[in-house]
Structures are given as C-alpha cells and as structure tokens.
Write a protein that holds these residues in place. Structure first.
Motif, PDB file in Angstrom:
ATOM      1  N   LEU A 431     -10.094 -16.762 -29.370  1.00  0.00           N
ATOM      2  CA  LEU A 431      -9.368 -17.533 -28.360  1.00  0.00           C
ATOM      3  C   LEU A 431      -7.931 -17.049 -28.193  1.00  0.00           C
ATOM      4  O   LEU A 431      -7.379 -17.117 -27.094  1.00  0.00           O
ATOM      5  CB  LEU A 431      -9.401 -19.020 -28.717  1.00  0.00           C
ATOM      6  CG  LEU A 431     -10.817 -19.620 -28.692  1.00  0.00           C
ATOM      7  CD1 LEU A 431     -10.786 -21.096 -28.978  1.00  0.00           C
ATOM      8  CD2 LEU A 431     -11.500 -19.361 -27.356  1.00  0.00           C
ATOM      9  N   GLN A 435      -6.672 -16.056 -24.670  1.00  0.00           N
ATOM     10  CA  GLN A 435      -5.475 -16.700 -24.122  1.00  0.00           C
ATOM     11  C   GLN A 435      -4.443 -15.660 -23.692  1.00  0.00           C
ATOM     12  O   GLN A 435      -3.879 -15.731 -22.602  1.00  0.00           O
ATOM     13  CB  GLN A 435      -4.884 -17.626 -25.185  1.00  0.00           C
ATOM     14  CG  GLN A 435      -3.616 -18.325 -24.753  1.00  0.00           C
ATOM     15  CD  GLN A 435      -2.765 -18.720 -25.957  1.00  0.00           C
ATOM     16  OE1 GLN A 435      -3.286 -19.115 -26.990  1.00  0.00           O
ATOM     17  NE2 GLN A 435      -1.467 -18.591 -25.833  1.00  0.00           N
ATOM     18  N   THR A 439      -5.196 -15.753 -19.647  1.00  0.00           N
ATOM     19  CA  THR A 439      -4.556 -16.956 -19.130  1.00  0.00           C
ATOM     20  C   THR A 439      -3.045 -16.775 -19.035  1.00  0.00           C
ATOM     21  O   THR A 439      -2.511 -15.712 -19.340  1.00  0.00           O
ATOM     22  CB  THR A 439      -4.872 -18.168 -20.008  1.00  0.00           C
ATOM     23  OG1 THR A 439      -4.236 -17.976 -21.274  1.00  0.00           O
ATOM     24  CG2 THR A 439      -6.355 -18.326 -20.210  1.00  0.00           C
ATOM     25  N   GLY A 440      -2.388 -17.834 -18.615  1.00  0.00           N
ATOM     26  CA  GLY A 440      -0.944 -17.768 -18.404  1.00  0.00           C
ATOM     27  C   GLY A 440      -0.652 -17.192 -17.035  1.00  0.00           C
ATOM     28  O   GLY A 440      -1.558 -16.876 -16.277  1.00  0.00           O
ATOM     29  N   PRO A 441       0.637 -17.052 -16.705  1.00  0.00           N
ATOM     30  CA  PRO A 441       0.991 -16.484 -15.407  1.00  0.00           C
ATOM     31  C   PRO A 441       0.536 -15.028 -15.303  1.00  0.00           C
ATOM     32  O   PRO A 441       0.542 -14.308 -16.297  1.00  0.00           O
ATOM     33  CB  PRO A 441       2.516 -16.588 -15.364  1.00  0.00           C
ATOM     34  CG  PRO A 441       2.950 -17.116 -16.674  1.00  0.00           C
ATOM     35  CD  PRO A 441       1.783 -17.421 -17.523  1.00  0.00           C
TER      36      PRO A 441
ATOM     37  N   ASN B 172       1.030 -21.503 -19.070  1.00  0.00           N
ATOM     38  CA  ASN B 172       0.906 -21.145 -20.474  1.00  0.00           C
ATOM     39  C   ASN B 172       0.647 -22.358 -21.352  1.00  0.00           C
ATOM     40  O   ASN B 172      -0.169 -22.317 -22.264  1.00  0.00           O
ATOM     41  CB  ASN B 172       2.185 -20.452 -20.947  1.00  0.00           C
ATOM     42  CG  ASN B 172       1.899 -19.021 -21.354  1.00  0.00           C
ATOM     43  OD1 ASN B 172       0.772 -18.706 -21.738  1.00  0.00           O
ATOM     44  ND2 ASN B 172       2.889 -18.170 -21.260  1.00  0.00           N
ATOM     45  N   ALA B 175      -2.969 -23.332 -21.413  1.00  0.00           N
ATOM     46  CA  ALA B 175      -3.805 -22.398 -22.165  1.00  0.00           C
ATOM     47  C   ALA B 175      -3.610 -22.579 -23.666  1.00  0.00           C
ATOM     48  O   ALA B 175      -4.567 -22.566 -24.442  1.00  0.00           O
ATOM     49  CB  ALA B 175      -3.479 -20.968 -21.754  1.00  0.00           C
ATOM     50  N   VAL B 176      -2.358 -22.765 -24.071  1.00  0.00           N
ATOM     51  CA  VAL B 176      -2.080 -22.933 -25.499  1.00  0.00           C
ATOM     52  C   VAL B 176      -2.687 -24.235 -26.009  1.00  0.00           C
ATOM     53  O   VAL B 176      -3.290 -24.288 -27.086  1.00  0.00           O
ATOM     54  CB  VAL B 176      -0.556 -22.895 -25.761  1.00  0.00           C
ATOM     55  CG1 VAL B 176      -0.253 -23.261 -27.197  1.00  0.00           C
ATOM     56  CG2 VAL B 176      -0.011 -21.521 -25.432  1.00  0.00           C
ATOM     57  N   LYS B 179      -6.463 -23.910 -26.482  1.00  0.00           N
ATOM     58  CA  LYS B 179      -6.812 -23.168 -27.694  1.00  0.00           C
ATOM     59  C   LYS B 179      -6.564 -24.025 -28.935  1.00  0.00           C
ATOM     60  O   LYS B 179      -7.373 -24.059 -29.857  1.00  0.00           O
ATOM     61  CB  LYS B 179      -5.993 -21.885 -27.769  1.00  0.00           C
ATOM     62  CG  LYS B 179      -6.279 -21.060 -28.993  1.00  0.00           C
ATOM     63  CD  LYS B 179      -5.107 -20.155 -29.321  1.00  0.00           C
ATOM     64  CE  LYS B 179      -3.925 -20.965 -29.722  1.00  0.00           C
ATOM     65  NZ  LYS B 179      -2.660 -20.238 -29.659  1.00  0.00           N
TER      66      LYS B 179
END
Lengths: 514, 631
Positions: A431, A435, A439-441, B172, B175-176, B179
């Motif tokens: 993960l 991540q 993911t994220g910008p 972010n 997503a964090v 997880k």
C-alpha cells in the motif's frame, strides 16, 4: 506405448526456439510464431491435464535408458505437484510473450533471439518439473541457466551484465553442490546393486541410507534449491536480476524458474531424504521465517519498484519453504498451491509495473505520483495484483498463505506467530508503493503517462481472472495437489498432529451417554 | 444454542443477499464508463433488493417456532486439506437477520442519499461500485457460519473501507488515511488469523458450531488466548483502544461513507464478533474482563476527543468510538449484556447515520467546509436538515423517549449491576456525550452566522432529505425494539437466554440519575457556547483540550513506538543487505579473483617447471600410498 505427452509438450517450445533462430530477423512474424508456439503448448498441456486423474499417482510416464553406466534415464512423469507447476508454466509463458511484445526490439541481439530464449526457457522448465530421474533433472536444472543468462545479459537495463554474471555465479555454486550430491547418489545406488537415478528406485534405496550420508546428500540438494528459491541469506542475486531484466524476464525468472527450488525441495529433499528432512526441519523453518520478515522489511525500504517486488518474493518464498518443512498436509499442500498463486500474482505485479516503468522511463517510486488520474485501468490492475500479493481473502494467495500458517501453527506456534507478522508488513509494502505512485496530486512529469492498451490488458486479464477464480474455488487445484502431497508426506513418515479437543470424540461421548 | 436447520423454502434464497450486491459491484467496476449513465440506479437497486429479501426472510423467521429459527445454507467448499475445511456456508438466525435488516435498510437509504450527494462527482459510478462491494462483504461477514468465511467478509469490508476513505485520492490526506486504516486493521487481523489457526489446532474445526461444541473442553490457556485474539481483531475493526487511531482520519472519505461504514455498520463488526463468539467469552473471565475494559476506556477516550474537535465529522467520529465502547462493554458483560449491546448497536445505526448524513447535508451547502467555527445559524436556511438532525441529537444524548434513551440506559443498567464504578463511568460519559453533542448543535445550527464570504447555504435536494426524514423517524421510534423485552427474547436462539441482573438501586432512580447527568451536560454546553459568541479561530485551550485535539496523543505514541523505530530498522536493513550481506558475497568474489590472480602465476608456460611439479606430485602419491600400505 501411450502418447508421450510430456516429451511433446516440452519439445514443442524448444523446436519453436530453433525455428525462430532460423527465420529472418526482425518484424512481427517471430513474435507471432513465438506466441503461437506457446499457445499451442498451453493447449496441449490443457488436453493432457484433462486426462489426469487426481488419485492416480505419477502419470504420463515415459522411461528410456540414457546412460547405462550411470543408471541415468530419460524418464518423465507428473503427479499433482508437478502438474500444477507444468500448468503454471504453460499459462504464464504466452502471457509473458504477449506482454513483452516490444521489449526485445532494442536488445543486444535480435528480437528472434529474445523470444527464442524465452521459448527455450519454457521447454527446459517444463522438463525440469516433469523429470523423474535425478540425473536428467540435474542436467535440465543447469541448462535453464543458459537462456536466462542471455535474456538478462542481452535485453536488460543498465546493470544487466553485473546482474547476469552474479545470477550465474550464485546458481553455479549451488549447482556444484548439487552435482556433488548427485555423484554421491550414484555411489549410494551403485553400492546397493545396479546404479540408478530413477526416483522411484532411488527412494527405496535412500530410505535405508545411513544417517550422516543422507544428511550430507540432503544438504547438497537443499543448498542448491535454497539459492534458487531464493532464501535468506543467499537471496542477494534476485533483486539485482529483477532490477536489470525486462519485466517478462523477471516473470520467467521469479514466477517459473525460482519454483524449481521449492519444487526440488519437495521432490528430492523430502522424498529422497526423509530422515534428513525431519532433522533439518527446525533450522529450515527458522531460515524460512527470517526470509518472510526480512524480505518484507527490505521490500518496505526499497525505492526501485522492481527490487521491491523481488524482495516481496523473498518473503513469499519464505512462506513456501516454511510450508514444505513444517511437514503437515495443510502446510505442504498450501506451499504447493502457493507456488502456483505466487506465480500468478508476481507475474501480474511485474508485468503491470513493467508497463508503468516503460512509459515513464524510471523505476523509482519517488519519480511517480498521482498516476491513477491519467491511467485508472493500470492503477486498478496494480491494486488488484498488489492486494493478491498481500494475501487478501477472495484472491488466490490468501488460501495458500493461510494453509501454510495453519499447518505450521499445529507444529510450531512460535514460527506461525512470527510469520503472521508478515501479513501486516505485506500491507505496508504494497500500500505504501501504491499510495506513493498512484495517489496524491498528479505530478507534472507524470501527466503524459498513458493508460494500458488493449494488448496489455489482454495479457493481464487472464492472470487476474485466475487469481479471483482460485480465490473463491481453490479446491479445483487442491483436489489435484492433496493426494500427491499426502503421498510425499507418507514417504517422509509424518502424520498431522491431531486436535487437542477432537470434536468427533466429543459427539461420540454424547451419543454414548444418551 | 439451538440446532441449525437446513435452508428450505424461501430460505433457499439467502445466498442472493450476498450475490446480488456482489454482481452489481462487478458490473459497475468492470463495466467502466459504459455504465456511467445508469450506474447509480443499479447501485441503489441492489441493496434495495437485498433489503426486500431481508424483510421477507425476517418475516419467515418470525413465522417459525423459536427452536427453528437458525437456518443454514451450504453453498460450496472453499478449501479442504487434511482435517482443515472451510465452507461457503451461510447462517441466518435472529442475530444475523437483525444485522441484515440494519445493513441493507440503512445501506439503501444511504445509497439514495448518495445519488444526490455525489451528483457532481465524475466518478460517481465507481463510488456506487465500491458501496455495493461493501454491502456484499458486510453481508458475507454477518451471514457466515464459520470464522474463515466471516474473515472473508471482514477483509472485504476492510478493502471497501480502504477504497472509499481514499475515494478522493488526489488528496494526499485521503490516500494516507486510507492506507493507515488498512494497516492498523491488519494488526487486528493478525489476531483474527491466529485465533482461527488456534481453533483449527485445538478443535480441528473453524465453524461456530464446532468451536462452541468443544470450547468447554479446551484448556484454560486456549480459552483465554482465543478470547484475547478475537478481541484484538474486534479492536481493529471497531476502532477500540489501542487500535483506535485510524477512525478519525477515516473521515477523509465522502460523508455517506462515514455514515454507512464508519458509523452504522462496519465499525460495529467487532461487537458482532464478540457477541457471536459469546461461547468463547463465557469460558474465560480474563478475556471477557478485557472486553469490558477496552469498551470502558474507549467510551471515555472517544467522548473526550469529541469535546475538543472543531471538525464536525471528527466530533461525530469520536462519538462513534465512544458509543461503540458502550456496546463493547455490554458485550463483555456476557449473557446479561448481549441483547443490550445489539440493541444499542441498532439504534446507534439509526441515529448516527442520521447525524452523519445531516452533517453531510450541511457540508454540501458550505462548500465542503467541515469547520464548525465558520458555521452557525443554519437552522432557518436548512429546516429539514435541522429538524432531522435534532431528532438524531436527542436520540444520542438519551432524551427520554428517543431511541438512544432506551438503549443506552439498558447498557448503563447492565454495567451498574456488574460493577458500581464502571456504572458511574458510563453515566459520566453520557453527560460528556450530552455536552459535545449540544456544543455541535449550537455551533452549527444556532447562534450567529460566522460564514465565509462566498458561502450561500441552501437546503439539500430531495434525494438527500428523504433518507434524513426516514432515519429521523427511526431515531425517534427505535426504542420499540425493547418493548416487552422483545429483542432479548428474539435473540435467544443465537446468544442464549438473557440473564437478569439485580440493581443496587431502583431502575427508575438510575434512569433519573442518568437523565439528570445528561441535563447537566447540556446546560454546561449551553452556558459555554449558547450564551457567548463562538470565536472563529479556536482559543488555545487547556492542557486537556489540547490533548484531546491531538486525539490524546494516540498518533504521537504510535509514531514514537512503532513507526520511527520501524523506519530505522528498514533503513538499517537495506544498508545491511547492500553492504553487509551482499558486500560479503562480493568481497568473497574479489578474494577469489585475487587468489586466482596469484595462482595464475604458477602457470608459467615452461615445460621444465611443469615437469618438476609432476615429479613432486608423483612423489607425493607414492609416499602416501606407501604410508597407507605400511600403516
């Protein structure tokens, strides 16, 4: 004499490889031929597999004397364990070829060579899984090094020469020890009468072998297999090889070739040296548990995606070896099933990340960010492959991992508890990678990454389909595996520990009292 | 426990409860953009179908005699090796039937609500796919007849939770948080997996029936270990101390998700597990006491955290932890508490879903701002949201007659009968609950407008307000389940007969004390937030306030004890693997290279030196042969 299925299935890819080297270099034709040959092999394997009867022991046997003086035979045959790996190899090769369509275009040699070596590798690997003669097994075992060496050295990334040589040296050292043990077996069987390398005859001879000879011979085989598997602390060749090879090469190396190590442990270590296997079991289990935890921790610490997957495999091979040497029916069947499942999930991971890496030109996790936004299908497939790697129930690897753990638990609570830590670490390594990359910008330099093309999805979809299908109905494979594993454990002479509170006895008590 | 009968007649359709939402999820997730236009409709129809079927099965169950209310359906064998066998087996009994109604009923309402709430999201179809996946997995969890199939659902809801917390994964923080939720839950899963292995090693079975049959003959250590391991699993899923830290972060998910998964259903799975495994806890004092303590600590911790947050969803999340603490505590009390745990679980499902959806409605009109300090005075502009929210508010604080009043009161009674100090703690926490909920109410709907300049609050569309109205009605009337002790009686075939307890004081007196404490909580909140102006920037606050804002330093503790040492370990190991282990191997290679360089010099190419060497060798052989023969 019946139809020599295994010879045909093993030879077809080898002939394909020869044909590829003879035809004109380049173009799309060699690729199509390679794909055609591997699909043909898969079809033949499927036809053979349908005729297999689960409780029939060793089947499709062929036996011809080869070198009479050594007692070496050309002898093939598969039981449930061998068949599972033959089928896995036959399924993966066409998918790898389809996924690697353009990966051989810019190698040191022609695209013909790239696919010829792949087919050669398939043929030899099929032979290894089908060999029922120790000498034949050894020859094929060493022969597989050649195609993989050229695949690594000719078509890989930056450090390919270093990786190829390192792989070769590790494997040769292991192979040398095995050679010594193979020679030792000759001596043992010659002393018992006529020399033979046939497994069926050898196992009777080695059953009465004296303790120390058996243990030395066991070690010769075991170390070779441990290098191949790879186990801690002889795993360090794998991350380099995986980082240097093309994704397809890595799949063939990790999903198929490394299985020869764990397959060999069952077929040769357990079946030929039952006493030594039980003697070594505690130490091997410790090494396996160390592999599980060590591989997982190292995976968490990697920045290179391919090295990360390589270390997850070190962890997964730890589970497989643990299952084999816990010597219970659950753990050993689980380990065999794990070999198949790991083949699928690791193939999916290597291939889908390979597509990602090819698109961006970097394999570093820190060079990615927010890719899901521009490539949702790629991200979805990566997630499913990752979830199967972390053994999510409903996906195939869970059942095998649970069987290994449950079987181990019944003989060593400590080993099982420590190994179970691996499921937390697995969630972290998968993960975290997902991540950070998906993911994220969206990073500006990731915006040009395109989503998967139809060919790429087509190469991955069958693998994912199998991962999900066997997640809910693994019994289809277990029905084939269980009888073979039972027979092996009988040879070792172990039985499963019985439950502390056997429920059947309880209900009988109740009936009696009524 | 009563015998399990094979599924006949209408019960043969039980498998459709799981299958229909699962198939819908597959269609939505694999179908891709083609399904965008009607995806949300299919996505809503699937749980609605399951709800209708659930009602039919529930009625059919009621129509049977008490001894015939446990119905099993075997689908297929998942895997079998040696004596280890796991089936896809379903068990429909009073306990699972109530859960089916809660999950599909509240679930369907939240699906309807999401049609409006997610209307402007380009990935709405995918959202419904994930929600359907959740419904299927949650139904698998509560319908399984063995621990392994339960674990399949358990991990399935974990996956859905992961996907939905991180739904807006371009952030972010989302997503964090996703997880984190998965990883913390995996720690709990370790407990589950080990418990299942221990069951297999001890009984050779992992079914509820099998374990229940053998548990009394198992050793005391096994009984305790099983109880504690299952509790670890329950702590993860239900966000109980010490595995609570993920729930507050999980509020990153879209609000319908918080309502369905992180309030009404999934987070209560731990309570379900403990109640379902009652036969284990009844044999082990240590483990059942541990359950009570975990519940007690969490209900206090959650309430304290709820008091200090300015983020409306985090107040509700703290409150969820706290309320589940009440349920956990009741479940730990054994037969005296099972029915009350489930009763509170159901009423909480109603009013907490109501509150979360109400909060979502508020956020919807406030540009997704969650800071209550910039709310205020919304009651007039959002009348439906305000009134329905108020019903949920009255229910949760335990206003006499509302659902929460009945259910929380029962838990407090049971706690009081068990131990007076635990009872007092639960009463005080009820007062704190009244305080933070009143604070939320005042800061959001009443008082002055403290809106940011570009905000224009408005009432939400009908798809959102209708579910609110239904849930508000349920929040008011949910208490009917206890009429005549119905729920306790109904659950008997699943959890055994209810044990009645003796209170040191009359029940009415206790109820009066609780209600008075609640009134005090409301009054203090009103004095602090109703009579004075609420500052837009939060004041520094006392030590306790600051600690509560930092989630009582739960994250800081995890970071210091687990995360940082873990990072050091991995970093050191990476170094060791590259330099130490691999360096050793490469060093060996260099050594061999060097040695062969030296040895190579022996190969001079001069025949005379070779001849000399041969002579020496021959001599050596002769001497050694002689030595062996003579010896």
């Amino acid at each position: 004499m019946s139809f020599p299925w295994l010879t045909v299935i093993g030879t077809l890819p080898l002939l394909g490889a020869v044909a590829l080297t003879l035809m004109p270099r380049g173009g799309v034709l060699p690729k199509q031929l390679a794909l055609g040959v591997s699909v043909g092999t898969l079809v033949l394997t499927a036809v053979m597999g349908l005729q297999y009867s689960p409780r029939g022991g060793m089947q499709f046997e062929e036996e011809h004397e080869w070198i009479g003086a050594f007692g070496a035979h050309y002898a093939l045959g598969v039981d449930g364990i061998g068949l599972t790996l033959v089928v896995m190899t036959a399924i993966l090769t066409p998918l790898v070829i389809a996924a690697s369509w353009n990966d051989g275009d810019e190698g040191r040699w022609s695209v013909n060579a790239f696919f010829a070596w792949m087919l050669a590798l398939e043929g030899l690997a099929l032979g290894v899984f089908a060999a029922t003669d120790v000498f034949l097994f050894y020859v094929l075992f060493e022969a597989t090094l050649v195609p993989i060496y050229f695949l690594l050295g000719g078509f890989g990334g930056l450090q390919r020469s270093y990786a190829a040589v390192k792989f070769l040296v590790f494997s040769l050292v292991g192979g040398l020890l095995m050679l010594a043990a193979v020679v030792g077996l000759y001596v043992v069987s010659a002393q018992a009468g006529t020399p033979t390398y046939l497994l069926s005859e050898l196992s009777e001879i080695t059953a009465g072998i004296d303790e120390s000879t058996g243990r030395w011979l066991f070690l010769g085989f075991f170390v070779a297999f441990a290098v191949k598997a790879p186990m801690w602390p002889v795993h360090t060749w794998l991350p380099d090889a995986a980082a240097a090879g093309t994704p397809g090469t890595s799949v063939l190396l990790v999903s198929v070739l490394d299985k020869i190590g764990t397959f060999g442990m069952i077929r040769f270590c357990l079946e030929l040296f039952p006493e030594a296997s039980q003697w070594a079991s505690p130490v091997v289990m410790v090494l396996a548990v160390v592999s599980i935890i060590y591989g997982a921790l190292l995976a968490i610490g990697q920045d290179d995606i391919r090295r990360l997957i390589a270390y997850t495999s070190v962890s997964h091979f730890g589970f497989i070896v643990l299952g084999i040497f816990a010597l219970t029916s659950q753990s050993a069947s689980g380990a065999t099933l794990y070999m198949f499942n790991h083949g699928m999930s690791t193939a999916a991971l290597f291939l889908v990340t390979g597509f990602l890496i090819t698109r961006h030109g970097s394999a570093r996790i820190s060079d990615f960010g927010g890719v899901e936004k521009v490539a949702p299908v790629l991200a979805g497939i990566l997630l499913v492959a990752g979830l199967s790697s972390l053994s999510l129930p409903g996906l195939a690897p869970f059942v095998s991992e649970f069987l290994v753990l449950a079987g181990t638990f019944s003989v060593s609570v400590t080993a099982a508890v420590v190994a179970t830590l691996g499921i937390v670490l697995a969630a972290l390594y998968i993960l975290l990678m997902y991540q950070r990359t998906m993911t994220g910008p969206l990073r500006a330099d990731n915006a040009t990454i395109t989503d998967l093309r139809a060919r790429e999805v087509a190469a991955l979809a069958p693998i994912l389909g199998l991962i999900i299908a066997f997640g809910f109905y693994p019994q289809a494979l277990l029905d084939v595996i269980n009888p073979a594993v039972e027979r092996t454990l009988e040879q070792v002479g172990v039985t499963d520990p019985s439950p502390d509170v056997p429920l059947e006895a309880l209900s009988q008590d109740e009936e009696a009292s009524q | 426990m009563t015998e399990v009968l094979p599924a006949d007649g209408v019960f043969g359709l039980s498998w459709l409860l799981v299958a229909v939402p699962a198939i819908s999820a597959v269609v939505l997730l694999v179908g891709g953009r083609r399904t965008d236009r009607w995806g949300h409709l299919l996505g809503t129809a699937a749980p609605a179908f399951a709800f209708v079927l659930g009602v039919v099965l529930f009625v059919a169950l009621l129509g049977r005699g008490e001894q015939e209310r446990r119905v099993g359906q075997q689908l297929w064998t998942w895997f079998e090796v040696g004596g280890l066998r796991a089936d896809f087996g379903l068990l429909l009994d009073p306990l699972s039937a109530l859960f089916v109604l809660l999950i599909t009923g509240v679930g369907s309402l939240i699906h309807v609500y999401s049609i409006g709430y997610m209307a402007h999201d380009a990935r709405r179809r995918r959202f419904f796919g994930y929600l359907n996946l959740f419904i299927a997995a949650m139904l698998m969890l509560v319908l399984a007849d063995n621990y392994l199939a339960l674990f399949l659902g358990w991990e399935g809801v974990g996956l859905a939770s992961y996907l939905l917390i991180g739904f807006w994964q371009h952030k972010n923080s989302a997503a964090v948080a996703a997880k984190k939720a998965f990883v913390v839950n995996r720690v709990g899963d370790m407990g589950m997996v080990l418990a299942i292995m221990l069951m297999f090693a001890t009984f050779g079975s992992v079914t509820f029936e099998g374990v229940a049959a053998g548990i009394e003959d198992a050793s005391g250590a096994t009984q305790t270990a099983l109880g504690l391991l299952l509790l670890l699993g329950a702590c993860g899923k239900s966000a109980q101390v010490p595995l609570q830290s993920w729930l507050l972060d999980a509020m990153e998910g879209p609000t319908p998700v918080s309502a369905l998964i992180h309030a009404a259903t999934m987070v209560t799975a731990g309570v379900y597990l403990v109640v379902r495994s009652g036969f284990v806890y009844e044999t082990t004092e240590v483990a059942s006491t541990a359950v009570v303590l975990v519940g007690l600590v969490t209900l206090v911790v959650g309430a304290i955290i709820g008091c200090a947050k300015d983020d409306i969803k985090k107040v509700l999340a703290g409150s969820t932890m706290s309320q589940i603490g009440y349920m956990m505590l009741a479940a730990g009390l054994g037969p005296a508490g099972y029915a009350f745990a489930i009763f509170h679980l159901i009423t909480h499902g109603f009013f907490k879903a109501n509150l979360f959806l109400g909060a979502g409605s508020v956020m919807h009109s406030m540009h997704d701002d969650v800071d209550m300090r910039v709310y205020g005075g919304l009651s007039r502009l959002m009348p439906v949201t305000f009134v329905t929210f108020a019903m949920g508010y009255l229910a949760i604080i335990g206003f006499p007659g509302f659902a929460g009043f009945w259910s929380k009161d029962k838990v407090i009674e049971a706690a009081f009968a068990d131990n007076i100090w635990i009872g007092i703690a639960t009463i005080l926490a009820a007062g704190v609950t009244a305080f933070y909920m009143t604070r939320l109410m005042l800061m959001t709907f009443l008082g002055d407008k403290r809106w940011k300049s570009d905000v224009h609050p408005h009432e939400s569309p009908a798809t959102m307000t209708i579910p609110l109205v239904v849930l508000a009605v349920a929040s008011v009337l949910g208490g009917v389940l206890i009429l005549g002790g119905w729920i306790g009686h109904f659950l008997e075939p699943s959890v055994g007969p209810e044990e009645h307890h003796d209170l040191p004081i009359p029940v009415l007196a206790l109820t009066a004390i609780v209600t008075l404490t609640v009134a005090v909580g409301v009054f203090i909140a009103w004095r602090t937030y109703g009579t004075k102006e609420v500052p837009v920037t939060a004041p520094r606050g006392s030590v306790l306030t600051r600690a509560a804002r930092a989630d009582l330093y739960g994250d800081a503790l995890n970071e210091a004890v687990l995360m940082r040492p873990g990072q050091w370990t991995t970093r050191w190991l990476v170094w060791f693997d590259n330099r130490g282990l691999d360096g050793g191997v490469n060093g060996l290679a260099a050594l061999i290279g060097g040695t062969s360089g030296q040895v190579r010099r022996a190969q001079t190419g001069y025949v005379r030196s070779y001849a000399l060497a041969m002579l020496g060798g021959a001599l050596l052989v002769v001497v050694s042969l002689l030595a062996v023969t003579l010896a």
